[in-house]
Design a protein around this motif. Structure first.
Motif, PDB file in Angstrom:
ATOM      1  N   LYS A  78      29.661  29.896  -7.493  1.00  0.00           N
ATOM      2  CA  LYS A  78      30.041  29.628  -8.876  1.00  0.00           C
ATOM      3  C   LYS A  78      30.038  28.131  -9.163  1.00  0.00           C
ATOM      4  N   GLU A  79      30.581  27.328  -8.270  1.00  0.00           N
ATOM      5  CA  GLU A  79      30.745  25.898  -8.504  1.00  0.00           C
ATOM      6  C   GLU A  79      29.454  25.102  -8.298  1.00  0.00           C
ATOM      7  N   GLN A  80      28.638  25.494  -7.310  1.00  0.00           N
ATOM      8  CA  GLN A  80      27.367  24.812  -7.012  1.00  0.00           C
ATOM      9  C   GLN A  80      27.574  23.317  -6.784  1.00  0.00           C
ATOM     10  N   ARG A  81      28.533  22.981  -5.925  1.00  0.00           N
ATOM     11  CA  ARG A  81      28.823  21.581  -5.618  1.00  0.00           C
ATOM     12  C   ARG A  81      29.554  21.492  -4.287  1.00  0.00           C
ATOM     13  N   ASP A  82      29.724  20.251  -3.786  1.00  0.00           N
ATOM     14  CA  ASP A  82      30.549  20.034  -2.605  1.00  0.00           C
ATOM     15  C   ASP A  82      32.014  20.301  -2.965  1.00  0.00           C
ATOM     16  N   ILE A  83      32.724  20.953  -2.057  1.00  0.00           N
ATOM     17  CA  ILE A  83      34.150  21.230  -2.288  1.00  0.00           C
ATOM     18  C   ILE A  83      34.922  20.853  -1.031  1.00  0.00           C
ATOM     19  N   SER A  84      36.025  20.156  -1.213  1.00  0.00           N
ATOM     20  CA  SER A  84      36.828  19.718  -0.078  1.00  0.00           C
ATOM     21  C   SER A  84      37.706  20.851   0.442  1.00  0.00           C
ATOM     22  N   PHE A  85      38.164  20.687   1.661  1.00  0.00           N
ATOM     23  CA  PHE A  85      39.063  21.675   2.279  1.00  0.00           C
ATOM     24  C   PHE A  85      40.340  21.827   1.456  1.00  0.00           C
ATOM     25  N   ASP A  86      40.898  20.692   1.010  1.00  0.00           N
ATOM     26  CA  ASP A  86      42.154  20.739   0.253  1.00  0.00           C
ATOM     27  C   ASP A  86      41.969  21.482  -1.068  1.00  0.00           C
ATOM     28  N   GLU A  87      40.816  21.251  -1.742  1.00  0.00           N
ATOM     29  CA  GLU A  87      40.588  21.947  -3.008  1.00  0.00           C
ATOM     30  C   GLU A  87      40.402  23.444  -2.771  1.00  0.00           C
ATOM     31  N   LEU A  88      39.753  23.790  -1.661  1.00  0.00           N
ATOM     32  CA  LEU A  88      39.565  25.205  -1.345  1.00  0.00           C
ATOM     33  C   LEU A  88      40.891  25.915  -1.084  1.00  0.00           C
ATOM     34  N   LEU A  89      41.845  25.194  -0.518  1.00  0.00           N
ATOM     35  CA  LEU A  89      43.178  25.773  -0.325  1.00  0.00           C
ATOM     36  C   LEU A  89      43.780  26.196  -1.662  1.00  0.00           C
ATOM     37  N   LEU A  90      43.584  25.343  -2.683  1.00  0.00           N
ATOM     38  CA  LEU A  90      44.116  25.649  -4.003  1.00  0.00           C
ATOM     39  C   LEU A  90      43.344  26.781  -4.667  1.00  0.00           C
ATOM     40  N   LEU A  91      42.006  26.770  -4.530  1.00  0.00           N
ATOM     41  CA  LEU A  91      41.175  27.757  -5.204  1.00  0.00           C
ATOM     42  C   LEU A  91      41.317  29.150  -4.592  1.00  0.00           C
ATOM     43  N   THR A  92      41.537  29.210  -3.295  1.00  0.00           N
ATOM     44  CA  THR A  92      41.594  30.510  -2.622  1.00  0.00           C
ATOM     45  C   THR A  92      43.015  31.055  -2.503  1.00  0.00           C
ATOM     46  N   GLY A  93      43.988  30.145  -2.427  1.00  0.00           N
ATOM     47  CA  GLY A  93      45.361  30.577  -2.164  1.00  0.00           C
ATOM     48  C   GLY A  93      45.600  30.910  -0.711  1.00  0.00           C
ATOM     49  N   PHE A  94      44.637  30.617   0.176  1.00  0.00           N
ATOM     50  CA  PHE A  94      44.785  30.891   1.603  1.00  0.00           C
ATOM     51  C   PHE A  94      45.692  29.839   2.234  1.00  0.00           C
ATOM     52  N   ASN A  95      46.234  30.179   3.404  1.00  0.00           N
ATOM     53  CA  ASN A  95      46.895  29.155   4.201  1.00  0.00           C
ATOM     54  C   ASN A  95      45.839  28.425   5.030  1.00  0.00           C
ATOM     55  N   ILE A  96      46.262  27.368   5.713  1.00  0.00           N
ATOM     56  CA  ILE A  96      45.300  26.532   6.442  1.00  0.00           C
ATOM     57  C   ILE A  96      44.552  27.332   7.501  1.00  0.00           C
ATOM     58  N   GLY A  97      45.246  28.192   8.224  1.00  0.00           N
ATOM     59  CA  GLY A  97      44.605  28.978   9.274  1.00  0.00           C
ATOM     60  C   GLY A  97      43.579  29.951   8.718  1.00  0.00           C
ATOM     61  N   GLN A  98      43.946  30.678   7.641  1.00  0.00           N
ATOM     62  CA  GLN A  98      43.005  31.636   7.047  1.00  0.00           C
ATOM     63  C   GLN A  98      41.732  30.943   6.569  1.00  0.00           C
ATOM     64  N   LEU A  99      41.906  29.799   5.882  1.00  0.00           N
ATOM     65  CA  LEU A  99      40.741  29.090   5.334  1.00  0.00           C
ATOM     66  C   LEU A  99      39.874  28.511   6.451  1.00  0.00           C
ATOM     67  N   SER A 100      40.516  27.972   7.481  1.00  0.00           N
ATOM     68  CA  SER A 100      39.750  27.388   8.595  1.00  0.00           C
ATOM     69  C   SER A 100      38.873  28.438   9.260  1.00  0.00           C
TER      70      SER A 100
END
Length: 362
Positions: A317-339
């Motif tokens: 959807k975004e078609q761009r670079d996304i940082s780990f921290d922003e992905l935490l906000l967009l997904t609602g995952f915790n650090i372990g799930q996202l990693s």
């Protein structure tokens, strides 16, 4: 080397210009066969002015001649001229082809039936780097030689993708072949020589001038049947290459990008002007009349977990670079799930870590 000396004397003759040199070659043939009577007749018929005649008729060596010879011997540099049979036919057909083309490696074997120039910005995004690799690798594997300029950014991505796919690539440099610019690409230049070539119209030992880069771009397009621009602003040198390609009646291809990003302005502008939109290697392969064999076909997406699919959908959807921290906000995952999700998407070839803590689509 005496023959080359005569060609360089022609290139350095004052007051001739490209048209004057071409007319002399058409009238008198190879400069190594010129004699005082031929030159005098050319002067009398006003093919050359007095200063050019005096220089060509003299026994003086061209400027820096001894340095040129030393560089060529030390670096294994060969040359071909526009009158020679091994001079690339595609390049010979353009307006203002280089009179002398210097080469390291084997240019004749590196250039194949199909050659594609690939150019773009020196400061690509993760998307630009990833998509350049995704498109170039299958093309190189299918037998298309990738021609680029060995610059930072998209050029480097294109050369590396071709080499990784086991294909051939040619780098056109804007200076003498005894050096490599940028110096950080020296190792890459040596890897290119394993099955490709480095070429330049500039004599070994020539000073590196910044305007050489735009002039050399006509050689990138001139060696190729088409030119692909993957990413770059509207002021990018890649668009100069596209302009040369248009003048040379070459096909122009462009990778579309997000309209509000500066690096997408160049390719999007070319598409609006009639360049062929490219989203996959097959778009170019079909034009070249090449079909990917089954082993070369792009792999189907592997099965994804719910978490992996959610992350992938965000990138699509975004078609761009996304940082780990922003992905935490967009997904609602915790650090372990996202990693775990990001690691699995990288392993499955769907995401690429593009530097720092940024991720992008492959």
């Amino acid at each position: 080397m005496d023959r080359l000396k005569n060609w360089i004397k022609l290139k350095t003759a004052p007051g001739l210009g490209m048209q004057g040199m071409s007319r002399l070659l058409q009238t008198l043939g190879d400069p190594s066969g010129w004699n005082p009577d031929l030159l005098k007749a050319a002067f009398q018929q006003q093919y050359i002015i007095r200063t050019a005649y005096d220089w060509l008729a003299s026994k003086d060596d061209p400027p820096g001649w001894q340095d040129i010879c030393r560089c060529m011997d030390n670096c294994g540099i060969a040359y071909t001229t526009v009158l020679d049979n091994d001079y690339p036919e595609l390049l010979k057909s353009i307006f203002n082809p280089p009179l002398v083309l210097y080469c390291r490696g084997s240019l004749s074997s590196a250039l194949q039936r199909w050659n594609l120039g690939v150019v773009g910005t020196r400061k690509p995004s993760g998307y630009g780097k990833a998509m350049t690799g995704e498109i170039v690798a299958p093309l190189a594997k299918a037998g298309i030689t990738i021609v680029s300029g060995l610059a930072y950014g998209i050029d480097t991505c294109a050369h590396k993708a071709a080499l990784k796919a086991g294909g051939k690539t040619v780098a056109v440099l804007a200076h003498g072949l005894e050096q490599v610019y940028p110096p950080q690409n020296r190792k890459l230049a040596e890897e290119i020589l394993s099955g490709g070539a480095l070429v330049s119209e500039y004599e070994p030992g020539s000073k590196l001038d910044r305007w050489n880069f735009s002039i050399r771009n006509r050689i990138i397009s001139g060696l190729s049947q088409g030119v692909l621009v993957t990413e770059g602003p509207i002021t990018s040198g890649a668009l100069i290459t596209a302009k040369y390609a248009l003048d040379q009646n070459r096909d122009i291809y462009a990778l579309p990008g997000q309209v509000n990003l500066p690096n997408a302005q160049g390719p999007n502008h070319l598409i609006k002007q009639g360049a062929k939109l490219v989203t996959q290697p097959e778009d170019i392969l079909q034009d070249f009349g090449i079909e990917l064999q089954p082993p070369q076909q792009l792999d189907l997406f592997p099965e994804l977990s719910e978490a992996e699919q959610k992350v992938l959908d965000i990138f699509r959807k975004e078609q761009r670079d996304i940082s780990f921290d922003e992905l935490l906000l967009l997904t609602g995952f915790n650090i372990g799930q996202l990693s775990i999700a990001l690691l699995n998407l990288e392993l499955k070839g769907l995401l690429l870590k593009s530097g720092g803590n940024l991720f992008t689509l492959r």
